[in-house]
Motif scaffolding. Sequence first.
Motif, PDB file in Angstrom:
ATOM      1  N   VAL A   1     -42.810 -81.529 -21.921  1.00  0.00           N
ATOM      2  CA  VAL A   1     -42.119 -81.917 -23.140  1.00  0.00           C
ATOM      3  C   VAL A   1     -40.855 -82.691 -22.758  1.00  0.00           C
ATOM      4  O   VAL A   1     -40.119 -82.276 -21.863  1.00  0.00           O
ATOM      5  N   ILE A   2     -40.643 -83.827 -23.434  1.00  0.00           N
ATOM      6  CA  ILE A   2     -39.397 -84.573 -23.283  1.00  0.00           C
ATOM      7  C   ILE A   2     -38.559 -84.262 -24.520  1.00  0.00           C
ATOM      8  O   ILE A   2     -38.964 -84.597 -25.646  1.00  0.00           O
ATOM      9  N   VAL A   3     -37.422 -83.614 -24.328  1.00  0.00           N
ATOM     10  CA  VAL A   3     -36.550 -83.263 -25.445  1.00  0.00           C
ATOM     11  C   VAL A   3     -35.663 -84.470 -25.750  1.00  0.00           C
ATOM     12  O   VAL A   3     -34.901 -84.922 -24.889  1.00  0.00           O
ATOM     13  N   MET A   4     -35.780 -84.999 -26.976  1.00  0.00           N
ATOM     14  CA  MET A   4     -35.071 -86.231 -27.325  1.00  0.00           C
ATOM     15  C   MET A   4     -33.595 -85.927 -27.584  1.00  0.00           C
ATOM     16  O   MET A   4     -33.100 -85.936 -28.713  1.00  0.00           O
ATOM     17  N   SER A   5     -32.883 -85.673 -26.461  1.00  0.00           N
ATOM     18  CA  SER A   5     -31.494 -85.261 -26.526  1.00  0.00           C
ATOM     19  C   SER A   5     -30.829 -85.550 -25.189  1.00  0.00           C
ATOM     20  O   SER A   5     -31.461 -86.068 -24.255  1.00  0.00           O
ATOM     21  N   GLU A   6     -29.542 -85.192 -25.096  1.00  0.00           N
ATOM     22  CA  GLU A   6     -28.814 -85.376 -23.847  1.00  0.00           C
ATOM     23  C   GLU A   6     -29.043 -84.222 -22.875  1.00  0.00           C
ATOM     24  O   GLU A   6     -28.795 -84.353 -21.669  1.00  0.00           O
ATOM     25  N   SER A   7     -29.490 -83.087 -23.399  1.00  0.00           N
ATOM     26  CA  SER A   7     -29.709 -81.914 -22.543  1.00  0.00           C
ATOM     27  C   SER A   7     -30.820 -81.073 -23.143  1.00  0.00           C
ATOM     28  O   SER A   7     -31.273 -81.317 -24.270  1.00  0.00           O
ATOM     29  N   ILE A   8     -31.263 -80.061 -22.406  1.00  0.00           N
ATOM     30  CA  ILE A   8     -32.307 -79.173 -22.903  1.00  0.00           C
ATOM     31  C   ILE A   8     -31.773 -77.748 -22.957  1.00  0.00           C
ATOM     32  O   ILE A   8     -30.906 -77.367 -22.162  1.00  0.00           O
ATOM     33  N   PRO A   9     -32.276 -76.953 -23.893  1.00  0.00           N
ATOM     34  CA  PRO A   9     -31.872 -75.542 -23.933  1.00  0.00           C
ATOM     35  C   PRO A   9     -32.552 -74.772 -22.811  1.00  0.00           C
ATOM     36  O   PRO A   9     -33.492 -75.260 -22.163  1.00  0.00           O
ATOM     37  N   GLU A  10     -32.083 -73.571 -22.572  1.00  0.00           N
ATOM     38  CA  GLU A  10     -32.755 -72.704 -21.596  1.00  0.00           C
ATOM     39  C   GLU A  10     -34.118 -72.333 -22.157  1.00  0.00           C
ATOM     40  O   GLU A  10     -34.239 -71.844 -23.282  1.00  0.00           O
ATOM     41  N   THR A  11     -35.163 -72.565 -21.381  1.00  0.00           N
ATOM     42  CA  THR A  11     -36.517 -72.391 -21.904  1.00  0.00           C
ATOM     43  C   THR A  11     -37.509 -72.184 -20.768  1.00  0.00           C
ATOM     44  O   THR A  11     -37.258 -72.590 -19.625  1.00  0.00           O
ATOM     45  N   ASN A  12     -38.632 -71.584 -21.105  1.00  0.00           N
ATOM     46  CA  ASN A  12     -39.736 -71.441 -20.149  1.00  0.00           C
ATOM     47  C   ASN A  12     -40.703 -72.618 -20.224  1.00  0.00           C
ATOM     48  O   ASN A  12     -41.620 -72.735 -19.407  1.00  0.00           O
ATOM     49  N   VAL A  13     -40.494 -73.504 -21.207  1.00  0.00           N
ATOM     50  CA  VAL A  13     -41.334 -74.682 -21.357  1.00  0.00           C
ATOM     51  C   VAL A  13     -40.965 -75.698 -20.275  1.00  0.00           C
ATOM     52  O   VAL A  13     -39.799 -75.846 -19.905  1.00  0.00           O
ATOM     53  N   ASN A  14     -41.964 -76.413 -19.763  1.00  0.00           N
ATOM     54  CA  ASN A  14     -41.709 -77.485 -18.800  1.00  0.00           C
ATOM     55  C   ASN A  14     -41.111 -78.670 -19.547  1.00  0.00           C
ATOM     56  O   ASN A  14     -41.821 -79.450 -20.173  1.00  0.00           O
TER      57      ASN A  14
ATOM     58  N   GLU B   1     -32.374 -88.283 -22.081  1.00  0.00           N
ATOM     59  CA  GLU B   1     -31.359 -89.128 -21.448  1.00  0.00           C
ATOM     60  C   GLU B   1     -31.419 -89.054 -19.928  1.00  0.00           C
ATOM     61  O   GLU B   1     -31.177 -90.055 -19.243  1.00  0.00           O
ATOM     62  N   ASP B   2     -31.759 -87.885 -19.388  1.00  0.00           N
ATOM     63  CA  ASP B   2     -31.931 -87.786 -17.935  1.00  0.00           C
ATOM     64  C   ASP B   2     -33.094 -88.658 -17.478  1.00  0.00           C
ATOM     65  O   ASP B   2     -33.031 -89.308 -16.419  1.00  0.00           O
ATOM     66  N   LEU B   3     -34.145 -88.685 -18.275  1.00  0.00           N
ATOM     67  CA  LEU B   3     -35.331 -89.472 -17.935  1.00  0.00           C
ATOM     68  C   LEU B   3     -35.009 -90.965 -17.929  1.00  0.00           C
ATOM     69  O   LEU B   3     -35.360 -91.693 -16.992  1.00  0.00           O
ATOM     70  N   VAL B   4     -34.325 -91.426 -18.987  1.00  0.00           N
ATOM     71  CA  VAL B   4     -33.982 -92.854 -19.085  1.00  0.00           C
ATOM     72  C   VAL B   4     -33.031 -93.260 -17.957  1.00  0.00           C
ATOM     73  O   VAL B   4     -33.153 -94.349 -17.374  1.00  0.00           O
ATOM     74  N   ASP B   5     -32.067 -92.379 -17.644  1.00  0.00           N
ATOM     75  CA  ASP B   5     -31.094 -92.690 -16.589  1.00  0.00           C
ATOM     76  C   ASP B   5     -31.731 -92.742 -15.206  1.00  0.00           C
ATOM     77  O   ASP B   5     -31.256 -93.463 -14.308  1.00  0.00           O
ATOM     78  N   GLU B   6     -32.810 -91.995 -15.030  1.00  0.00           N
ATOM     79  CA  GLU B   6     -33.407 -91.851 -13.694  1.00  0.00           C
ATOM     80  C   GLU B   6     -34.159 -93.097 -13.249  1.00  0.00           C
ATOM     81  O   GLU B   6     -34.267 -93.373 -12.048  1.00  0.00           O
ATOM     82  N   TYR B   7     -34.694 -93.870 -14.186  1.00  0.00           N
ATOM     83  CA  TYR B   7     -35.614 -94.958 -13.839  1.00  0.00           C
ATOM     84  C   TYR B   7     -34.994 -96.327 -14.104  1.00  0.00           C
ATOM     85  O   TYR B   7     -34.371 -96.557 -15.144  1.00  0.00           O
ATOM     86  N   ASP B   8     -35.192 -97.227 -13.154  1.00  0.00           N
ATOM     87  CA  ASP B   8     -34.810 -98.625 -13.354  1.00  0.00           C
ATOM     88  C   ASP B   8     -35.773 -99.275 -14.342  1.00  0.00           C
ATOM     89  O   ASP B   8     -36.979 -98.962 -14.336  1.00  0.00           O
ATOM     90  N   PRO B   9     -35.287-100.171 -15.193  1.00  0.00           N
ATOM     91  CA  PRO B   9     -36.166-100.805 -16.184  1.00  0.00           C
ATOM     92  C   PRO B   9     -37.288-101.616 -15.516  1.00  0.00           C
ATOM     93  O   PRO B   9     -37.062-102.312 -14.520  1.00  0.00           O
ATOM     94  N   VAL B  10     -38.473-101.515 -16.061  1.00  0.00           N
ATOM     95  CA  VAL B  10     -39.574-102.376 -15.649  1.00  0.00           C
ATOM     96  C   VAL B  10     -39.254-103.802 -16.076  1.00  0.00           C
ATOM     97  O   VAL B  10     -38.800-104.032 -17.201  1.00  0.00           O
TER      98      VAL B  10
END
Length: 536
Positions: free
Chosen positions: A131-144, A149-158
């Motif tokens: 699951v990608i949580v459409m936010s700046e952070s994720i709550p504490e959870t057992n879900v993967n 925002e971490d995802l977008v920041d991690e990758y250089d644009p194609v």
Amino acid sequence: MSDLTLQPFFWRPTALFPEKRIVSRTADGVTDYTYGAVGIRVRSLVAALQDRGFGSGDRIGTFGWNHHRHLETYFAAPLSGAQLHTINVQLGDDDIVYIVEDAADDILFVDPGEPFETIERLWDDLPVDEVIVMSESIPETNVNAVAYEDLVDEYDPVAETDLPDLEEDDPAGMCYTSGTTGRPKGVEYSHKMIYAHAMMVMTPAGLDVSERDVVMPVVPMFHVNSWEFPYAATMAGTTQVYPGPAPSAADLLALIEEESVTMTAGVPTVWIDLLEHIDEHGGDLSSLERIIVGGSAAPEEMMRRYDDEFDVTVEHAWGMTETMSIGSVSRPKARMDEWDRSRKYEKRRKQGLLSPGLEMRVVDDAGDEIDWDGESAGELLVRGPSVVTEYYNRPEANEKDFDGDWLKTGDIATVDEDGYIEIVDRAKDIIKSGGEWISSIALENALMAHDAVVEAAVIGVPHEKWQERPFACVVTAEGTETNEDELLNFLDDELDQPDWWYPDEIREVQIIPKTATGKFDKKALRNQINRNPTNE
């Protein structure tokens, strides 16, 4: 010749209008950025999806409200070669599990808060792994889960030149019907269908979306591509304002005032609530020019109030999940400019003229086309480049709801001598009493013209002699008084129909149930009335 895909829709605004703004209300606050930034972020999201192995044949589910991150997925998913599947966040648990399983979604983009809590609760029953949580952070959870925002920041644009080659018949979008008469049905949209429909929506004969507008789509992004605004407005280079999760009337008014919104769209109940809020608290609608309504007919009294008090035009539109939303729009023809106001309202309160590129037939029970006299009624059939010809994975529904490439809409309509469609009722909602048809929509609109009535819903209830009889529920405005006799007399003045047309009972209620898309939920209302048949 290039295929009709979403790549030009992505290139045009980011290249030609990089300075134009997108304003977005989210759980993290208000984001205000540009099309230029959208282009970079979308291509970063494409890189993230590709790194996870998603592309042609995969389905990207979203479970969220109207905001900038959701808009970015509208482009990143299909531009990666995958298919975007928007899921209604207001559905019950059983329907959510059914839809995600039926669509075979590969990953879910989910809003924080209640949407994420729903997915967390259903996690063990869902086929997705991340699951990608459409936010700046994720709550504490057992879900993967990963924060958007971490995802977008991690990758250089194609690079744009490295985006996958797309074909116009590739699946690009998917939405499920509301399921009011059974299990929701999947409807798939190709790149070419979205291209054709968005271009139609942009035209003056459609919704007339311009680069000069400031558009605020209130119709949810999880519902039929938010009536195509995310694609049409982006293609046009329009300034866009997204109201975020479950906006209240106060939220909408604040955005209209602060961002000088010129055009907005949503179901009539939203705009009735906004009028009530302004009546109580005041408000400035001076920037607003048009409200597009659909989903159900807008009461004429509401249309007149916006017109008279705020110089805002309410325009009726009609459409379905199967037509990619907008299938007709109602505004007077040029030759009607000199007509008096009442004659113009006769046209404006209808669902209007069929959208460019579509064809229609209106047929009676024998399959013969009705006369265009404004009185003869039959089922509306449509076809065209933005109309589907089958449901996903539902052969039994395909056989019932399609006649070749004609979609049987299930809407009972009349067509007047000028070609204006008026939806008399849904086939499942029209009241059949003593062999005659009674329009629940006509009764509802007439009731809502009464000063004391805020909302009205009319259903058919079983009757031993007449098969069905109309039964009305009304919600009244705070501080007002009315009664059944007064409302029946008012109906008689408004409609001038024979006595058998009018409800056997008009019951005042606190709330009329609504569907997940804001329409009156007549199935739930019937269940309530069956459990409590008397007005005790």
